[in-house]
Enzyme design. Structure first.
Site, PDB file in Angstrom:
ATOM      1  N   ASP A 272      79.900  99.749 127.956  1.00  0.00           N
ATOM      2  CA  ASP A 272      81.273  99.797 127.462  1.00  0.00           C
ATOM      3  C   ASP A 272      81.982 100.992 128.081  1.00  0.00           C
ATOM      4  OD1 ASP A 272      82.941  98.345 125.201  1.00  0.00           O
ATOM      5  OD2 ASP A 272      83.517 100.443 125.222  1.00  0.00           O
TER       6      ASP A 272
ATOM      7  N   ARG B  82      84.154  90.213 130.606  1.00  0.00           N
ATOM      8  CA  ARG B  82      83.466  90.031 129.314  1.00  0.00           C
ATOM      9  C   ARG B  82      82.561  88.800 129.309  1.00  0.00           C
ATOM     10  NH1 ARG B  82      85.501  92.809 124.594  1.00  0.00           N
ATOM     11  NH2 ARG B  82      85.945  94.882 125.380  1.00  0.00           N
TER      12      ARG B  82
ATOM     13  N   ARG C 213      80.211  87.603 122.916  1.00  0.00           N
ATOM     14  CA  ARG C 213      79.986  86.847 121.682  1.00  0.00           C
ATOM     15  C   ARG C 213      80.196  85.343 121.780  1.00  0.00           C
ATOM     16  NH1 ARG C 213      83.756  90.922 118.665  1.00  0.00           N
ATOM     17  NH2 ARG C 213      84.469  90.869 120.823  1.00  0.00           N
TER      18      ARG C 213
ATOM     19  N   ARG D 131      72.393  90.442 119.742  1.00  0.00           N
ATOM     20  CA  ARG D 131      73.304  91.354 119.042  1.00  0.00           C
ATOM     21  C   ARG D 131      72.926  91.466 117.563  1.00  0.00           C
ATOM     22  NH1 ARG D 131      75.905  94.777 117.232  1.00  0.00           N
ATOM     23  NH2 ARG D 131      78.147  95.126 117.279  1.00  0.00           N
TER      24      ARG D 131
ATOM     25  N   TYR E  42      92.032 105.710 123.609  1.00  0.00           N
ATOM     26  CA  TYR E  42      91.063 105.571 122.510  1.00  0.00           C
ATOM     27  C   TYR E  42      90.611 106.940 121.995  1.00  0.00           C
ATOM     28  CZ  TYR E  42      90.776 100.614 123.650  1.00  0.00           C
ATOM     29  OH  TYR E  42      91.089  99.298 123.860  1.00  0.00           O
TER      30      TYR E  42
HETATM   31  O1  CP3 Z   1      82.476  92.311 130.853  1.00  0.00           O
HETATM   32  C1  CP3 Z   1      81.286  92.349 130.458  1.00  0.00           C
HETATM   33  O2  CP3 Z   1      80.653  91.334 130.108  1.00  0.00           O
HETATM   34  C2  CP3 Z   1      80.573  93.686 130.497  1.00  0.00           C
HETATM   35  C3  CP3 Z   1      80.619  94.455 129.318  1.00  0.00           C
HETATM   36  C4  CP3 Z   1      81.914  95.092 128.819  1.00  0.00           C
HETATM   37  C5  CP3 Z   1      82.122  95.318 127.433  1.00  0.00           C
HETATM   38  N1  CP3 Z   1      83.270  96.041 127.299  1.00  0.00           N
HETATM   39  C6  CP3 Z   1      81.230  94.873 126.359  1.00  0.00           C
HETATM   40  C7  CP3 Z   1      81.726  94.820 124.979  1.00  0.00           C
HETATM   41  C8  CP3 Z   1      83.002  95.631 129.504  1.00  0.00           C
HETATM   42  C9  CP3 Z   1      83.326  95.612 130.990  1.00  0.00           C
HETATM   43  C10 CP3 Z   1      83.849  96.242 128.529  1.00  0.00           C
HETATM   44  C11 CP3 Z   1      85.085  96.954 128.872  1.00  0.00           C
HETATM   45  C12 CP3 Z   1      85.940  97.467 127.805  1.00  0.00           C
HETATM   46  N2  CP3 Z   1      85.576  97.955 126.580  1.00  0.00           N
HETATM   47  C13 CP3 Z   1      87.354  97.608 127.923  1.00  0.00           C
HETATM   48  C14 CP3 Z   1      88.156  97.306 129.160  1.00  0.00           C
HETATM   49  C15 CP3 Z   1      88.402  95.857 129.351  1.00  0.00           C
HETATM   50  C16 CP3 Z   1      89.150  95.178 128.242  1.00  0.00           C
HETATM   51  O3  CP3 Z   1      88.565  94.263 127.656  1.00  0.00           O
HETATM   52  O4  CP3 Z   1      90.301  95.535 128.007  1.00  0.00           O
HETATM   53  C17 CP3 Z   1      87.815  98.138 126.707  1.00  0.00           C
HETATM   54  C18 CP3 Z   1      89.253  98.445 126.371  1.00  0.00           C
HETATM   55  C19 CP3 Z   1      86.680  98.370 125.867  1.00  0.00           C
HETATM   56  C20 CP3 Z   1      86.662  98.980 124.517  1.00  0.00           C
HETATM   57  C21 CP3 Z   1      86.124  98.062 123.518  1.00  0.00           C
HETATM   58  N3  CP3 Z   1      84.809  97.675 123.412  1.00  0.00           N
HETATM   59  C22 CP3 Z   1      86.843  97.426 122.479  1.00  0.00           C
HETATM   60  C23 CP3 Z   1      88.334  97.561 122.247  1.00  0.00           C
HETATM   61  C24 CP3 Z   1      85.933  96.658 121.756  1.00  0.00           C
HETATM   62  C25 CP3 Z   1      86.206  95.885 120.498  1.00  0.00           C
HETATM   63  C26 CP3 Z   1      86.914  94.631 120.748  1.00  0.00           C
HETATM   64  C27 CP3 Z   1      85.937  93.526 120.902  1.00  0.00           C
HETATM   65  O5  CP3 Z   1      86.079  92.756 121.869  1.00  0.00           O
HETATM   66  O6  CP3 Z   1      85.055  93.440 120.059  1.00  0.00           O
HETATM   67  C28 CP3 Z   1      84.663  96.797 122.388  1.00  0.00           C
HETATM   68  C29 CP3 Z   1      83.395  96.143 121.990  1.00  0.00           C
HETATM   69  C30 CP3 Z   1      82.669  95.362 123.013  1.00  0.00           C
HETATM   70  N4  CP3 Z   1      82.470  95.761 124.310  1.00  0.00           N
HETATM   71  C31 CP3 Z   1      82.013  94.116 122.816  1.00  0.00           C
HETATM   72  C32 CP3 Z   1      81.429  93.767 124.037  1.00  0.00           C
HETATM   73  C33 CP3 Z   1      80.596  92.544 124.331  1.00  0.00           C
HETATM   74  C34 CP3 Z   1      81.936  93.359 121.487  1.00  0.00           C
HETATM   75  C35 CP3 Z   1      81.023  94.100 120.570  1.00  0.00           C
HETATM   76  C36 CP3 Z   1      80.083  93.216 119.808  1.00  0.00           C
HETATM   77  O7  CP3 Z   1      79.265  92.511 120.409  1.00  0.00           O
HETATM   78  O8  CP3 Z   1      80.134  93.277 118.574  1.00  0.00           O
END
Ligand code: CP3
Length: 346
Positions: free
Chosen positions: A78, A28, A32, A41, A154
């Site tokens: 994602d 990640r 943010r 964003r 999910y």
């Molecule tokens: O790692 C990176 O920088 C690359 C991008 C990346 C994102 N999600 C961007 C993202 C990667 C590799 C993921 C993987 C992901 N997404 C997983 C597996 C890894 C983990 O963290 O467990 C999972 C379960 C998801 C599903 C997901 N996406 C959730 C549960 C959420 C909401 C929770 C949160 O952190 O907000 C997201 C949203 C998400 N994916 C964001 C980002 C940067 C935040 C969204 C935003 O900017 O508002």
């Protein structure tokens, strides 16, 4: 198909070499906690639009590499683009995380697409081409997908859940329907990773965030077997593909994961006992991890100590420094800089 592999410190570790200063990136890392991410964003209300706009997604992918000089960039996308490309409705609402139209039974599973829609994911491949064009050759570009089990949790619940109960209930109550969903995800994820490798990623990581709720036979059936099928499918098309597995929470099942899944490296969460991981995993595969994201948030002397502990635990073998899960949005930039300086002995 063989991919053009760039020689980089991270790819050398994935090939089994030890490095005296480990390569480093963060799960990640585009997100943010970065003001430059929040600025982009804020202009894109719909998170998926950010993932599907190559100009913005490539910029966001490059931001943490520019700021910190990480050894890898990870594609900004994602894991839930796969269900979206299979025709499921996926939205991200601010503060609530992902919301999907749940697929709860055999009938709803049968209405999903069998294959990913190429047009939906084409912008992701374009993002990869753009990033690779702008990235220095010594910086690796990583692609990724979610593991079938984690993505299914999910898809079935329609949202993130604390204990993944809806997917576990479906797997117990109607195993053949659940297996049909896993089969769709194995094929879709394989295609997706092959597409990413063709577009120019150097390696891919398979995120099984919720592997830890599976035990015994269920861990075998819903984590190990599907991920190994993906690894086999990908290598059939891209024989030299480098693959990192992240079965978060697998704990004492980790050696079984390594027995059953031919990944090139294993990403470790922060909960695993480091001596166990060194003796039982790092002797067999390069490892990546496993600083607690909360100690990165805490900073100070606790952070220095924790970085030293991780380095000492894994210094003797092939190792990539990372967190044990994604960086938390509240993390101060200065703490990331502190961690980097300590890892690189600057
Ligand atoms: O790692 C990176 O920088 C690359 C991008 C990346 C994102 N999600 C961007 C993202 C990667 C590799 C993921 C993987 C992901 N997404 C997983 C597996 C890894 C983990 O963290 O467990 C999972 C379960 C998801 C599903 C997901 N996406 C959730 C549960 C959420 C909401 C929770 C949160 O952190 O907000 C997201 C949203 C998400 N994916 C964001 C980002 C940067 C935040 C969204 C935003 O900017 O508002």
């Amino acid at each position: 198909m063989t991919t053009a592999v760039h020689k980089s410190p991270l790819m050398e570790v994935l090939s089994g070499q030890r490095s005296s200063i480990p390569p480093i990136w963060m799960m990640r890392q585009a997100g943010r906690y970065l003001p430059e991410y929040r600025a982009i964003r804020a202009k894109v209300p719909n998170f998926l639009d950010l993932c599907y706009t190559p100009e913005l997604a490539s910029e966001v992918t490059l931001q943490p590499v520019r700021r910190f000089g990480f050894d890898a960039a990870i594609l900004f996308s994602d894991i839930l683009v796969v269900p979206h490309a299979l025709g499921q409705t996926v939205t991200f609402s601010a503060g609530e995380g992902p919301l999907l139209a749940p697929v709860m039974d055999a009938n709803e599973i049968s209405r999903l697409g069998r294959k990913i829609d190429v047009n939906t994911l084409a912008p992701v491949y374009e993002t990869i081409r753009r990033v690779r064009g702008q990235l220095a050759p010594e910086v690796a570009l990583l692609g990724f997908c979610g593991a079938p089990w984690t993505v299914a949790t999910y898809m079935v619940a329609g949202r993130g859940t604390a204990d993944q109960a809806p997917a576990r209930l479906l797997a117990y109550g109607d195993p053949s329907a659940f297996a049909a969903l896993i089969d769709i995800l194995v094929e879709a994820s394989s295609e997706y990773l092959i597409g990413q490798l063709a577009a120019g990623v150097d390696a891919v990581q398979i995120f099984d965030t919720w592997a830890g709720v599976l035990a015994g036979e269920d861990f075998e059936r819903w984590c190990i077997a599907p991920v190994q099928r993906i690894v086999g499918n990908v290598r059939q098309r891209v024989p030299n593909a480098k693959i990192i597995g992240f079965p978060r929470g697998a704990g004492t099942s980790l050696p079984r994961y390594v027995d059953g899944v031919a990944v090139d490296a294993v990403a470790l969460d922060w909960m695993i006992d480091r001596t166990f991981a060194r003796e039982r995993i790092q002797g067999r595969r390069p490892v990546q991890g496993n600083l607690d994201p909360l100690v990165l948030l805490a900073g100070g002397a606790a952070l220095d100590r924790a970085v030293d502990d991780v380095l000492a635990a894994f210094a003797a073998g092939p190792f990539i420094f990372n967190l044990g899960h994604g960086i938390l949005p509240e993390t101060p930039i200065a703490h990331v800089e502190q961690m980097l300086a300590r890892v690189r002995r600057q």
